[in-house]
Design an enzyme around this catalytic site. Structure first.
Site, PDB file in Angstrom:
ATOM      1  N   LYS A   1     -42.244  57.591  32.437  1.00 25.65           N
ATOM      2  CA  LYS A   1     -42.775  56.473  31.658  1.00 25.65           C
ATOM      3  C   LYS A   1     -44.075  55.951  32.267  1.00 25.65           C
ATOM      4  O   LYS A   1     -45.016  55.617  31.541  1.00 25.65           O
ATOM      5  CB  LYS A   1     -41.717  55.383  31.675  1.00 25.65           C
TER       6      LYS A   1
ATOM      7  N   GLN B   1     -33.806  49.124  32.213  1.00 24.59           N
ATOM      8  CA  GLN B   1     -33.325  50.487  32.419  1.00 24.59           C
ATOM      9  C   GLN B   1     -31.805  50.520  32.606  1.00 24.59           C
ATOM     10  O   GLN B   1     -31.265  49.823  33.463  1.00 24.59           O
ATOM     11  CB  GLN B   1     -34.040  51.082  33.651  1.00 24.59           C
TER      12      GLN B   1
ATOM     13  N   ASP C   1     -36.835  48.678  23.468  1.00 26.00           N
ATOM     14  CA  ASP C   1     -35.820  49.745  23.508  1.00 26.00           C
ATOM     15  C   ASP C   1     -34.712  49.487  22.481  1.00 26.00           C
ATOM     16  O   ASP C   1     -33.735  50.241  22.416  1.00 26.00           O
ATOM     17  CB  ASP C   1     -35.223  49.844  24.923  1.00 26.00           C
TER      18      ASP C   1
END
Ligand code: NDP
Length: 289
Positions: A58, A102, A125
C-alpha cells in the site's frame, strides 16, 4: 504437443499499474491547480506478517499515485483506549481523506467497537456498518476494496455482467457477501455458496462468472468449471514450500476457461488499487472536485 493458454491469464497487476498511473495523472493536475495532497491514514496494531506485507504494498501504491500515507503503528499489546485515541485523531484531522484500520487486530481488542469509531466519510475500506448498510440499500458508499477490485477486473476482461449467472463461493463480510452484492447491482443472477452448500460442483458448473473466495489451496479444478467461464481467484494460500497459490488450480482450469486471474498478481494488486481509488474518491468529495 502442449498448448499455450497464457493469454487466458488476467493479471490484476497490469490493470492495477494502469489505474494507478491514471490516478497519478489526476493527482498531478490537482497539485498544479493548487489543491492539497491527498492523505491516507493507516492504523496497524502488532506485526502480523501478512498485514505488514499489505502495508508495504500500500505504501508503494501511495507513492506511485501521489497520496501522502501516514502509518500509525501500535504495539501488539496496545489497549482499546490507545487504538481509539489514534482513530479519534485521524477522524479529527481535516486533511485526512481515508482511514484504513488493518485487520486482523490482536485478540485483546474489540474490532467491532473500533470500526464503529471510524468517521464513515473516511472509511475507505467499507468496514463501518453504515457503509455496509448503504451497500445493501443500493446507496452511494465505500464498498470493501477486494470486491471493488474484482468488479474492476471483470470489467477489464470485458465480461458482460448483466444477465450472467454468477456464483460466489464464500460469504465473508469483507469478500464473499459484498462481491455478491456488487454483482447483483450489476444485474447478474447471483448464487452464494459456503461450507454447508450441498453438491457445490453442480452449482459452480453453471457459473458464467465464478468467484472463488474460500481459502483452500487449489480446491477448484476443471471439474468445477463451466466451459468458457470467467474465473476470479481471490484465495491466498501459502504452501509448505513458501509459495503462494489461490483457491483455483490454475494450470488445470486454463484449457476450459475464458479467463482466470492468477495468484499472485491477480486480485491482490487490485485490492490495493481499489484502496487508492476509494481514497481519491473521498479526496474529491471532501474538496468538492
Ligand atoms: P473467510 O475465512 O472469512 O471465509 C471463507 C468462506 O469460505 C466462508 O464463507 C466459508 O463458509 C467458505 N468455505 C470454507 N470452506 C468451504 C468449502 N469447502 N466449500 C465451500 N465454501 C467453503 O475468508 P475471506 O473471505 O476473508 O478470504 C477468503 C480467501 O481470500 C482467503 O484465502 C484470503 O486470504 C483471501 N483474501 C484475498 C484478498 C486479496 O486481496 N486477494 C483479500 C481478502 C482475502 P462458511 O461461511 O460456511 O464458513
Amino acid at each position: 504437443m502442449t498448448c499455450d493458454y497464457s493469454d487466458r491469464l488476467l493479471y490484476g497487476s497490469r490493470l492495477s499499474a494502469e489505474i494507478k498511473q491514471q490516478l497519478h495523472e489526476k493527482v498531478e493536475k490537482y497539485m498544479q491547480a493548487g489543491y492539497r495532497v491527498p492523505h491516507l491514514d493507516t492504523i496497524v496494531v502488532g506485526d502480523d506478517p501478512a498485514s505488514m506485507s499489505y502495508i508495504r504494498g500500500k505504501r508503494k501504491a501511495c507513492e506511485v499515485v501521489g497520496i501522502e500515507n501516514a502509518v500509525h503503528h501500535l504495539p501488539g499489546s496496545a489497549s482499546q483506549e490507545e487504538l481509539e485515541d489514534v482513530i479519534h485523531c485521524c477522524n479529527e484531522n481535516e486533511n485526512s481523506d481515508g482511514i484504513l484500520l488493518q485487520m486482523p487486530l490482536p485478540s485483546q481488542l474489540d474490532a467491532n467497537h473500533a470500526i464503529l469509531m471510524l468517521d464513515v466519510s473516511k472509511d475507505v475500506d467499507g468496514l463501518h456498518p453504515l457503509n455496509v448498510g448503504r451497500l445493501y440499500a443500493g446507496e452511494p458508499c465505500f464498498a470493501p476494496c477486494t470486491p471493488v477490485g474484482i468488479i474492476s477486473i471483470l470489467d477489464a476482461m470485458g465480461v458482460k455482467i448483466e444477465g450472467a449467472r454468477a456464483v460466489v463461493v464464500g460469504r465473508s463480510r469483507l469478500v464473499g457477501n459484498p462481491v455478491a452484492r456488487l454483482l447483483q447491482d450489476r444485474n447478474a443472477t447471483v448464487t452464494i455458496c459456503h461450507s454447508k452448500t450441498v453438491d457445490l460442483r453442480s452449482i459452480t458448473k453453471e457459473a458464467d462468472i465464478l468467484v472463488a473466495a474460500v481459502g483452500k489451496a487449489k480446491m477448484f479444478d476443471h471439474t468445477y468449471i463451466k466451459e468458457g467461464a470467467y474465473v476470479v481467484d481471490v484465495g491466498i494460500n501459502r504452501m509448505t514450500d513458501g509459495h503462494l497459490c489461490g483457491d483455483v488450480d490454475t494450470e488445470d482450469v486454463l484449457p476450459y476457461v475464458n479467463k482466470v486471474t492468477p495468484v499472485p498478481k491477480g486480485v491482490g494488486p487490485m485490492t490495493i488499487c481499489a484502496l487508492m481509488l476509494n481514497t481519491i474518491h473521498s479526496y474529491e468529495m471532501r474538496l468538492g472536485l
